[in-house]
Design a protein around this motif. Structure first.
Motif, PDB file in Angstrom:
ATOM      1  N   GLN A  60       0.612  -1.149  -0.153  1.00 55.43           N
ATOM      2  CA  GLN A  60       0.095   0.063   0.149  1.00 55.43           C
ATOM      3  C   GLN A  60       0.848   1.329   0.130  1.00 55.43           C
ATOM      4  O   GLN A  60       0.292   2.490  -0.060  1.00 55.43           O
ATOM      5  N   ALA A  61       2.145   1.107  -0.091  1.00 50.89           N
ATOM      6  CA  ALA A  61       3.008   2.414  -0.049  1.00 50.89           C
ATOM      7  C   ALA A  61       2.695   3.242  -1.195  1.00 50.89           C
ATOM      8  O   ALA A  61       2.695   4.345  -0.924  1.00 50.89           O
ATOM      9  N   LEU A  62       2.393   2.594  -2.400  1.00 57.44           N
ATOM     10  CA  LEU A  62       2.364   3.533  -3.661  1.00 57.44           C
ATOM     11  C   LEU A  62       0.874   4.272  -3.564  1.00 57.44           C
ATOM     12  O   LEU A  62       0.758   5.593  -3.568  1.00 57.44           O
ATOM     13  N   PRO A  63      -0.091   3.548  -3.221  1.00 52.08           N
ATOM     14  CA  PRO A  63      -1.510   4.173  -3.193  1.00 52.08           C
ATOM     15  C   PRO A  63      -1.220   5.275  -1.929  1.00 52.08           C
ATOM     16  O   PRO A  63      -2.149   6.536  -1.991  1.00 52.08           O
ATOM     17  N   PHE A  64      -0.705   5.072  -0.844  1.00 52.79           N
ATOM     18  CA  PHE A  64      -0.553   6.100   0.345  1.00 52.79           C
ATOM     19  C   PHE A  64       0.167   7.210  -0.091  1.00 52.79           C
ATOM     20  O   PHE A  64      -0.160   8.449  -0.026  1.00 52.79           O
ATOM     21  N   LEU A  65       1.448   7.179  -0.950  1.00 51.38           N
ATOM     22  CA  LEU A  65       2.040   8.435  -1.305  1.00 51.38           C
ATOM     23  C   LEU A  65       1.357   8.932  -2.185  1.00 51.38           C
ATOM     24  O   LEU A  65       1.518  10.267  -2.385  1.00 51.38           O
ATOM     25  N   GLN A  66       0.567   8.336  -3.221  1.00 55.87           N
ATOM     26  CA  GLN A  66      -0.165   9.153  -4.247  1.00 55.87           C
ATOM     27  C   GLN A  66      -1.404   9.909  -3.437  1.00 55.87           C
ATOM     28  O   GLN A  66      -1.592  11.063  -3.798  1.00 55.87           O
ATOM     29  N   TYR A  67      -1.574   9.637  -2.239  1.00 52.75           N
ATOM     30  CA  TYR A  67      -2.993  10.438  -1.542  1.00 52.75           C
ATOM     31  C   TYR A  67      -2.310  11.425  -0.699  1.00 52.75           C
ATOM     32  O   TYR A  67      -2.860  12.637  -0.827  1.00 52.75           O
ATOM     33  N   PHE A  86       3.413  17.816   0.714  1.00 57.03           N
ATOM     34  CA  PHE A  86       2.245  17.492   1.266  1.00 57.03           C
ATOM     35  C   PHE A  86       1.266  18.318   1.512  1.00 57.03           C
ATOM     36  O   PHE A  86       1.383  19.399   2.297  1.00 57.03           O
ATOM     37  N   PRO A  87       0.175  18.253   0.926  1.00 57.79           N
ATOM     38  CA  PRO A  87      -0.927  19.207   0.993  1.00 57.79           C
ATOM     39  C   PRO A  87      -1.516  18.953   2.194  1.00 57.79           C
ATOM     40  O   PRO A  87      -1.740  17.875   2.725  1.00 57.79           O
ATOM     41  N   ASN A  88      -2.240  20.152   2.846  1.00 59.46           N
ATOM     42  CA  ASN A  88      -2.487  20.068   4.236  1.00 59.46           C
ATOM     43  C   ASN A  88      -4.018  19.648   4.559  1.00 59.46           C
ATOM     44  O   ASN A  88      -4.462  19.751   5.517  1.00 59.46           O
ATOM     45  N   THR A 116      10.113  17.474  10.678  1.00 60.16           N
ATOM     46  CA  THR A 116      10.179  16.263  10.856  1.00 60.16           C
ATOM     47  C   THR A 116       8.927  15.554  11.684  1.00 60.16           C
ATOM     48  O   THR A 116       8.071  14.793  11.504  1.00 60.16           O
ATOM     49  N   ASP A 117       8.913  16.035  12.939  1.00 64.50           N
ATOM     50  CA  ASP A 117       7.697  15.673  14.174  1.00 64.50           C
ATOM     51  C   ASP A 117       6.265  15.927  13.133  1.00 64.50           C
ATOM     52  O   ASP A 117       5.703  15.083  13.600  1.00 64.50           O
ATOM     53  N   LYS A 118       6.207  17.369  12.856  1.00 63.65           N
ATOM     54  CA  LYS A 118       5.021  17.457  12.132  1.00 63.65           C
ATOM     55  C   LYS A 118       4.607  16.545  10.872  1.00 63.65           C
ATOM     56  O   LYS A 118       3.425  15.982  10.904  1.00 63.65           O
ATOM     57  N   ASP A 119       5.702  16.334  10.223  1.00 67.94           N
ATOM     58  CA  ASP A 119       5.319  15.374   9.032  1.00 67.94           C
ATOM     59  C   ASP A 119       5.078  13.813   9.482  1.00 67.94           C
ATOM     60  O   ASP A 119       4.186  13.138   8.886  1.00 67.94           O
ATOM     61  N   TRP A 120       5.810  13.385  10.386  1.00 63.35           N
ATOM     62  CA  TRP A 120       5.388  12.229  11.091  1.00 63.35           C
ATOM     63  C   TRP A 120       4.094  12.007  11.643  1.00 63.35           C
ATOM     64  O   TRP A 120       3.463  10.961  11.254  1.00 63.35           O
ATOM     65  N   LYS A 121       3.590  13.021  12.216  1.00 59.91           N
ATOM     66  CA  LYS A 121       2.227  13.042  12.789  1.00 59.91           C
ATOM     67  C   LYS A 121       1.460  12.917  11.667  1.00 59.91           C
ATOM     68  O   LYS A 121       0.347  12.403  11.533  1.00 59.91           O
ATOM     69  N   PHE A 122       1.507  13.842  10.552  1.00 59.23           N
ATOM     70  CA  PHE A 122       0.731  13.984   9.486  1.00 59.23           C
ATOM     71  C   PHE A 122       0.712  12.687   8.856  1.00 59.23           C
ATOM     72  O   PHE A 122      -0.634  12.059   8.512  1.00 59.23           O
ATOM     73  N   LEU A 123       1.607  11.854   8.682  1.00 61.44           N
ATOM     74  CA  LEU A 123       1.643  10.810   7.997  1.00 61.44           C
ATOM     75  C   LEU A 123       0.748   9.631   8.647  1.00 61.44           C
ATOM     76  O   LEU A 123       0.264   8.784   8.240  1.00 61.44           O
ATOM     77  N   CYS A 124       1.182   9.738  10.129  1.00 64.63           N
ATOM     78  CA  CYS A 124       0.489   8.828  10.805  1.00 64.63           C
ATOM     79  C   CYS A 124      -0.929   8.838  11.121  1.00 64.63           C
ATOM     80  O   CYS A 124      -1.759   7.751  11.031  1.00 64.63           O
ATOM     81  N   LEU A 132      -1.459   0.938   6.986  1.00 60.75           N
ATOM     82  CA  LEU A 132      -0.298   1.311   7.320  1.00 60.75           C
ATOM     83  C   LEU A 132       0.019   1.318   8.698  1.00 60.75           C
ATOM     84  O   LEU A 132      -0.777   2.074   9.367  1.00 60.75           O
ATOM     85  N   ILE A 133       1.033   0.507   9.278  1.00 57.47           N
ATOM     86  CA  ILE A 133       0.967   0.637  10.709  1.00 57.47           C
ATOM     87  C   ILE A 133       2.306   1.576  10.962  1.00 57.47           C
ATOM     88  O   ILE A 133       3.609   1.021  10.748  1.00 57.47           O
ATOM     89  N   PRO A 134       2.328   2.573  11.737  1.00 55.87           N
ATOM     90  CA  PRO A 134       3.415   3.149  12.116  1.00 55.87           C
ATOM     91  C   PRO A 134       4.349   2.460  12.954  1.00 55.87           C
ATOM     92  O   PRO A 134       3.853   1.725  13.957  1.00 55.87           O
ATOM     93  N   GLY A 135       5.822   2.427  12.776  1.00 52.86           N
ATOM     94  CA  GLY A 135       6.767   1.596  13.338  1.00 52.86           C
ATOM     95  C   GLY A 135       7.064   0.281  12.585  1.00 52.86           C
ATOM     96  O   GLY A 135       7.715  -0.332  12.836  1.00 52.86           O
ATOM     97  N   LYS A 136       6.286   0.041  11.498  1.00 61.36           N
ATOM     98  CA  LYS A 136       6.367  -0.977  10.695  1.00 61.36           C
ATOM     99  C   LYS A 136       6.273  -0.543   9.096  1.00 61.36           C
ATOM    100  O   LYS A 136       7.337  -0.510   8.835  1.00 61.36           O
ATOM    101  N   GLU A 137       5.363  -0.581   8.653  1.00 60.83           N
ATOM    102  CA  GLU A 137       5.461  -0.173   7.158  1.00 60.83           C
ATOM    103  C   GLU A 137       5.755   1.398   7.059  1.00 60.83           C
ATOM    104  O   GLU A 137       6.159   1.602   5.944  1.00 60.83           O
ATOM    105  N   LEU A 138       5.371   2.011   8.329  1.00 60.93           N
ATOM    106  CA  LEU A 138       5.740   3.597   8.165  1.00 60.93           C
ATOM    107  C   LEU A 138       6.765   3.587   9.441  1.00 60.93           C
ATOM    108  O   LEU A 138       6.516   3.234  10.452  1.00 60.93           O
ATOM    109  N   TYR A 139       8.147   4.131   9.099  1.00 65.18           N
ATOM    110  CA  TYR A 139       9.031   4.132   9.809  1.00 65.18           C
ATOM    111  C   TYR A 139       9.850   5.304   9.983  1.00 65.18           C
ATOM    112  O   TYR A 139      10.441   5.713   8.866  1.00 65.18           O
ATOM    113  N   ASN A 140      10.119   5.929  11.120  1.00 65.90           N
ATOM    114  CA  ASN A 140      11.075   7.277  11.358  1.00 65.90           C
ATOM    115  C   ASN A 140      12.395   6.880  11.526  1.00 65.90           C
ATOM    116  O   ASN A 140      12.598   6.609  12.796  1.00 65.90           O
TER     117      ASN A 140
END
Length: 369
Positions: A60-67, A86-88, A116-124, A132-140
């Motif tokens: 799901q990485a590509l569909p996620f990034l497309q969104y 990243f549009p907000n 970085t922290d703001k982006d990570w929160k946004f992506l999570c 996608l699970i933060p810490g697994k498929e999504l990793y900082n």
């Protein structure tokens, strides 16, 4: 305050240090003008380990990034880099970033240090929509990676000496490879740059940072390698007209207003993404302000926050970035202005200490080789 794996070397070299994005970073070493000229004429090294690195993996990485990004990630191939944002969800920008495609299910996002922290929160926040699970498929991985930018016309000749297994001098702009650098296997070497002077970025694990630093300086001695701080990094990027988040881009500026329509794609392969309807409307109907480049006609140094006026004296915008160009010996900058004043060649004025100082709208880059 955080430190990078290279901070001890900066302090030993006598750098002027200051807090930036939560890190103790070198602002200048031999002086901004000298460092600027070094990158334009020879080769310099920047510690950019404060930048953020986030992995996105899985089917799901590509569909996620497309969104979550504005650009069309589907056009990437292994070893290709893409500039995006990243549009907000409110017509603004969370951050601008680089997307690296490792393979069809593995991507590396390189984001601004201060965000970085703001982006990570946004992506999570967006991750559950795609499973996608933060810490697994999504990793900082931001605190685990050291990064150096080696920039200047001699940069790739120098770096080639550290890369015996691969021809890196012939790499195309906005591509990368995994290769051995300074005896460090699986380092990432990319050709993007924020100076317009040529060169590359080298990513290694923190534990390999000392080995990279020592090898780079040993090989760099005959090329006149110098340390470069954040001060010269800013003047170099501004001479090229590159945007800086927090100045030229922020949560209130849209990519269409910022002249980033070229990284905002509306097509069937891209599909719907955050703010896509709003941004498509802006592109079709126009916006109330546009980001433009300008050069001073009269003597004066433009600064962030200065008002921009029409020849008649009406306030028409605001300077977002400005400096005295070390290469051109005149003031240059970026500003948001009303659309009717955005055409190249239009005369405007920058209000400096209450006086209108003449300037002209120009198309960046200001500095051309």
């Amino acid at each position: 305050m955080k430190t990078t794996a290279f901070t001890k070397y900066h302090i030993a070299a006598g750098a002027k240090m200051a807090e930036f994005a939560g890190y103790n970073m070198p602002i200048e070493f031999s002086g901004i003008n000298d460092e600027h000229a070094t990158v334009r004429e020879k080769v310099g090294v920047f510690d950019v380990s404060h930048m953020g690195e986030i992995w996105v993996k899985g089917p799901q990485a590509l569909p996620f990034l497309q969104y979550v990004t504005s650009n069309d990630v589907s056009v990437l191939y292994d070893g290709k880099v893409q500039y995006s944002c990243f549009p907000n969800g409110k017509g603004g920008i969370v951050d601008d970033l680089l997307v690296y495609r490792i393979d069809d299910q593995t991507y590396l996002l390189v984001v601004n240090a201060a965000n970085t922290d703001k982006d990570w929160k946004f992506l999570c926040e967006q991750a559950p929509r795609f499973g996608l699970i933060p810490g697994k498929e999504l990793y900082n991985a931001s605190d685990e990676i050291a990064q150096l930018a080696v920039q200047g016309p001699l940069a790739m000749e120098l770096v080639q000496e550290l890369c015996p297994d691969r021809d890196v001098k012939g790499m195309e702009y906005y591509t990368f490879c995994k290769t051995t650098v300074a005896g460090i296997p699986n380092a990432i070497l990319s050709i993007t740059g924020y100076t317009g002077a040529g060169g590359c970025e080298i990513y290694v694990a923190n534990e390999d940072a000392d080995k990279l630093w020592e090898a780079l300086w040993k090989a760099g001695e005959k090329y006149g390698l110098k340390n470069i701080g954040l001060g010269a990094r800013d003047t170099l990027r501004l001479e090229m007209g590159f945007c800086l988040y927090g100045n030229d881009l922020d949560d209130t500026t849209s990519p269409i207003e910022a002249g980033l329509g070229w990284i905002t794609k509306f097509n069937d392969t891209k599909g719907a993404f955050i703010d896509s309807e709003l941004l498509a409307k802006q592109k079709a109907e126009g916006v109330q302000r546009k980001l433009v480049g300008f050069e001073m006609i009269e003597r004066g140094i433009p600064r962030h926050g200065y008002e921009v006026a029409s020849p008649a004296g009406d306030v028409i915008g605001v300077v977002t970035s400005g400096t005295q160009s070390p290469s051109l010996k005149k003031g240059v900058g970026l500003a948001y202005v009303k659309p009717e004043f955005a055409k190249t060649g239009t005369e405007i004025a920058i209000v400096i200490r209450g006086k209108q100082i003449k300037a002209q709208v120009v198309r960046p880059p200001f500095y051309k080789k």
